[in-house]
Design a protein around this motif. Structure first.
Motif, mmCIF file in Angstrom:
data_model
loop_
_atom_site.group_PDB
_atom_site.id
_atom_site.type_symbol
_atom_site.label_atom_id
_atom_site.label_comp_id
_atom_site.label_asym_id
_atom_site.label_seq_id
_atom_site.Cartn_x
_atom_site.Cartn_y
_atom_site.Cartn_z
ATOM 1 N N GLY A 41 0.833 -1.197 0.000
ATOM 2 C CA GLY A 41 0.000 0.000 0.000
ATOM 3 C C GLY A 41 0.864 1.242 0.000
ATOM 4 N N ASN A 42 0.677 2.112 1.002
ATOM 5 C CA ASN A 42 1.484 3.339 1.097
ATOM 6 C C ASN A 42 2.639 3.205 2.084
ATOM 7 O OD1 ASN A 42 -0.028 3.228 3.404
ATOM 8 N ND2 ASN A 42 -0.485 5.409 3.490
ATOM 9 N N ILE A 43 2.947 1.956 2.506
ATOM 10 C CA ILE A 43 4.012 1.706 3.470
ATOM 11 C C ILE A 43 5.246 1.152 2.761
ATOM 12 C CG2 ILE A 43 4.722 0.377 5.494
ATOM 13 C CD1 ILE A 43 2.646 2.426 6.199
ATOM 14 N N THR A 44 6.385 1.767 3.026
ATOM 15 C CA THR A 44 7.683 1.275 2.548
ATOM 16 C C THR A 44 8.628 1.236 3.738
ATOM 17 O OG1 THR A 44 7.365 2.226 0.338
ATOM 18 C CG2 THR A 44 9.618 1.687 0.982
ATOM 19 N N ALA A 45 9.352 0.126 3.926
ATOM 20 C CA ALA A 45 10.208 -0.007 5.101
ATOM 21 C C ALA A 45 11.430 -0.856 4.798
ATOM 22 C CB ALA A 45 9.421 -0.626 6.263
ATOM 23 N N GLY A 46 12.529 -0.496 5.446
ATOM 24 C CA GLY A 46 13.766 -1.272 5.398
ATOM 25 C C GLY A 46 14.118 -1.708 6.805
ATOM 26 N N PHE A 47 15.422 -1.739 7.120
ATOM 27 C CA PHE A 47 15.867 -2.118 8.459
ATOM 28 C C PHE A 47 15.298 -1.149 9.507
ATOM 29 C CE2 PHE A 47 18.824 -1.946 12.019
ATOM 30 C CZ PHE A 47 19.007 -3.293 12.280
ATOM 31 N N PRO A 48 14.801 -1.633 10.668
ATOM 32 C CA PRO A 48 14.916 -2.982 11.225
ATOM 33 C C PRO A 48 13.731 -3.892 10.911
ATOM 34 C CG PRO A 48 14.066 -1.532 12.893
ATOM 35 C CD PRO A 48 14.243 -0.680 11.661
ATOM 36 N N PHE A 49 12.988 -3.613 9.844
ATOM 37 C CA PHE A 49 11.806 -4.403 9.514
ATOM 38 C C PHE A 49 12.142 -5.479 8.479
ATOM 39 C CE2 PHE A 49 10.376 -0.186 10.771
ATOM 40 C CZ PHE A 49 9.427 -0.479 11.725
ATOM 41 N N SER A 50 11.310 -6.500 8.462
ATOM 42 C CA SER A 50 11.366 -7.521 7.426
ATOM 43 C C SER A 50 9.937 -7.790 6.979
ATOM 44 C CB SER A 50 12.017 -8.806 7.969
ATOM 45 O OG SER A 50 11.237 -9.355 9.029
ATOM 46 N N GLY A 51 9.778 -8.679 6.015
ATOM 47 C CA GLY A 51 8.448 -9.022 5.537
ATOM 48 C C GLY A 51 8.330 -8.880 4.031
ATOM 49 N N GLY A 52 7.361 -9.587 3.444
ATOM 50 C CA GLY A 52 7.204 -9.571 1.988
ATOM 51 C C GLY A 52 8.417 -10.189 1.332
ATOM 52 N N ASN A 53 9.015 -9.481 0.392
ATOM 53 C CA ASN A 53 10.226 -9.955 -0.279
ATOM 54 C C ASN A 53 11.494 -9.674 0.525
ATOM 55 O OD1 ASN A 53 8.814 -10.902 -2.553
ATOM 56 N ND2 ASN A 53 8.819 -8.872 -3.486
ATOM 57 N N ARG A 54 11.328 -9.072 1.677
ATOM 58 C CA ARG A 54 12.483 -8.780 2.529
ATOM 59 C C ARG A 54 12.595 -9.872 3.588
ATOM 60 N NH1 ARG A 54 15.815 -4.665 3.900
ATOM 61 N NH2 ARG A 54 16.345 -4.455 6.108
ATOM 62 N N PRO A 55 13.642 -10.724 3.534
ATOM 63 C CA PRO A 55 13.751 -11.903 4.419
ATOM 64 C C PRO A 55 13.765 -11.540 5.900
ATOM 65 C CG PRO A 55 15.338 -12.036 2.612
ATOM 66 C CD PRO A 55 14.758 -10.655 2.575
ATOM 67 N N LYS A 56 13.338 -12.494 6.742
ATOM 68 C CA LYS A 56 13.270 -12.266 8.185
ATOM 69 C C LYS A 56 14.625 -11.944 8.782
ATOM 70 C CE LYS A 56 9.129 -14.911 9.425
ATOM 71 N NZ LYS A 56 8.593 -16.008 10.277
ATOM 72 N N ARG A 57 15.700 -12.522 8.217
ATOM 73 C CA ARG A 57 17.036 -12.297 8.772
ATOM 74 C C ARG A 57 17.484 -10.839 8.607
ATOM 75 N NH1 ARG A 57 17.795 -15.145 4.089
ATOM 76 N NH2 ARG A 57 18.760 -13.970 2.379
ATOM 77 N N CYS A 58 16.746 -10.077 7.799
ATOM 78 C CA CYS A 58 17.139 -8.687 7.524
ATOM 79 C C CYS A 58 16.566 -7.698 8.530
ATOM 80 C CB CYS A 58 16.693 -8.294 6.116
ATOM 81 S SG CYS A 58 17.393 -9.334 4.813
ATOM 82 N N GLY A 59 15.821 -8.171 9.520
ATOM 83 C CA GLY A 59 15.229 -7.265 10.498
ATOM 84 C C GLY A 59 15.064 -7.919 11.851
ATOM 85 N N HIS A 60 14.490 -7.183 12.779
ATOM 86 C CA HIS A 60 14.236 -7.700 14.127
ATOM 87 C C HIS A 60 13.106 -8.723 14.076
ATOM 88 C CE1 HIS A 60 13.126 -7.815 18.374
ATOM 89 N NE2 HIS A 60 14.289 -7.236 18.648
ATOM 90 N N SER A 61 13.211 -9.747 14.922
ATOM 91 C CA SER A 61 12.230 -10.832 14.895
ATOM 92 C C SER A 61 10.815 -10.367 15.211
ATOM 93 C CB SER A 61 12.644 -11.938 15.874
ATOM 94 O OG SER A 61 12.741 -11.422 17.193
ATOM 95 N N LEU A 62 10.662 -9.286 15.996
ATOM 96 C CA LEU A 62 9.327 -8.785 16.349
ATOM 97 C C LEU A 62 8.800 -7.755 15.361
ATOM 98 C CD1 LEU A 62 9.542 -8.367 20.243
ATOM 99 C CD2 LEU A 62 8.506 -10.227 18.937
ATOM 100 N N LEU A 63 9.605 -7.449 14.331
ATOM 101 C CA LEU A 63 9.212 -6.409 13.379
ATOM 102 C C LEU A 63 9.059 -6.994 11.979
ATOM 103 C CD1 LEU A 63 11.532 -3.520 14.632
ATOM 104 C CD2 LEU A 63 9.114 -3.899 15.158
ATOM 105 N N ASN A 64 8.416 -8.169 11.914
ATOM 106 C CA ASN A 64 8.156 -8.822 10.633
ATOM 107 C C ASN A 64 6.791 -8.369 10.105
ATOM 108 O OD1 ASN A 64 8.658 -10.713 8.487
ATOM 109 N ND2 ASN A 64 7.166 -12.072 9.460
#
Length: 220
Positions: A41-64
């Motif tokens: 939608g209107n949300i774009t995020a990088g570190f410390p987040f993960s999700g979608g095409n961004r693997p879980k190892r790329c962010g904090h475990s609680l910010l997926n």
């Protein structure tokens, strides 16, 4: 004088070289994947987040982050929160409890606490208490009767714990003041639908190191 390596040694040397090259190639691929941003939608995020095409190892475990029908959400302590806005510059989020964004009387009445080591409520918001399963014979300030539930009361202090058997807290703007008499349910539903701001606590040193390696922590 020349020495000829046994064929078995040559084989293992080749095998080691092959797998060493393969591991380096995978490492480069992992670093590249952590450059991918989360989009929904209107949300774009990088570190410390993960999700979608961004693997879980790329962010904090609680910010997926999750994306469903262009709506971004987080699952925190088994509760679903809609993510309405992310300000990466100030590390703040606008969150709204998904189960409280519709009819309040039809919502799930349950306490939901954000992990304090990760999230900090913005100073422009406060927590208030919603009391329910209350004694219908007693009067309550800022009260409303929900069908099938009975009277509920909203208070900034826990002054109804003797007459109401259950309660939970919600986050609202500091400008929200419970009415002295009947609760304005439309107003309450509106502020809950609009959500609340939290600051994401991040170790800046770890953040800088993780960003330098595109979200992959070095071992050792």
């Amino acid at each position: 004088m020349m020495y000829n390596l046994p064929s078995s040694c040559l084989f293992y040397f080749f095998l080691f070289s092959f797998f060493h090259h393969l591991s380096c190639a995978l490492s480069q691929q992992e670093r590249k994947s952590c450059k991918t941003m989360f989009h929904c939608g209107n949300i774009t995020a990088g570190f410390p987040f993960s999700g979608g095409n961004r693997p879980k190892r790329c962010g904090h475990s609680l910010l997926n982050l999750h994306c469903l029908k262009n709506t971004t959400s987080l699952i925190i302590s088994d509760h679903l929160y809609d993510v309405l806005h992310i300000d990466e510059a100030s590390n703040t989020l606008r969150l709204a409890r998904a189960e409280l964004r519709g009819s309040f009387c039809n919502a799930t009445f349950e306490d939901a606490t954000l992990p304090p080591d990760i999230f900090e409520l913005s100073p422009t918001y406060k927590s208030i208490t919603v009391f329910y399963l209350c004694d219908p014979k007693l009067p309550y300030r800022s009260s409303y009767t929900c069908p099938g539930i009975g009277p509920i009361a909203v208070s900034e202090t826990r002054d109804y714990h003797n007459s109401c058997s259950e309660s939970f807290t919600v986050n609202v703007p500091k400008s929200f003041v419970p009415e002295e008499k009947e609760l304005n349910m439309t107003n309450l539903e509106s502020v809950l639908n609009n959500g609340f701001d939290v600051k994401v606590k991040i170790d800046k040193k770890a953040c800088q190191e993780c960003s330098s390696y595109h979200g992959i922590h070095r071992s050792g």
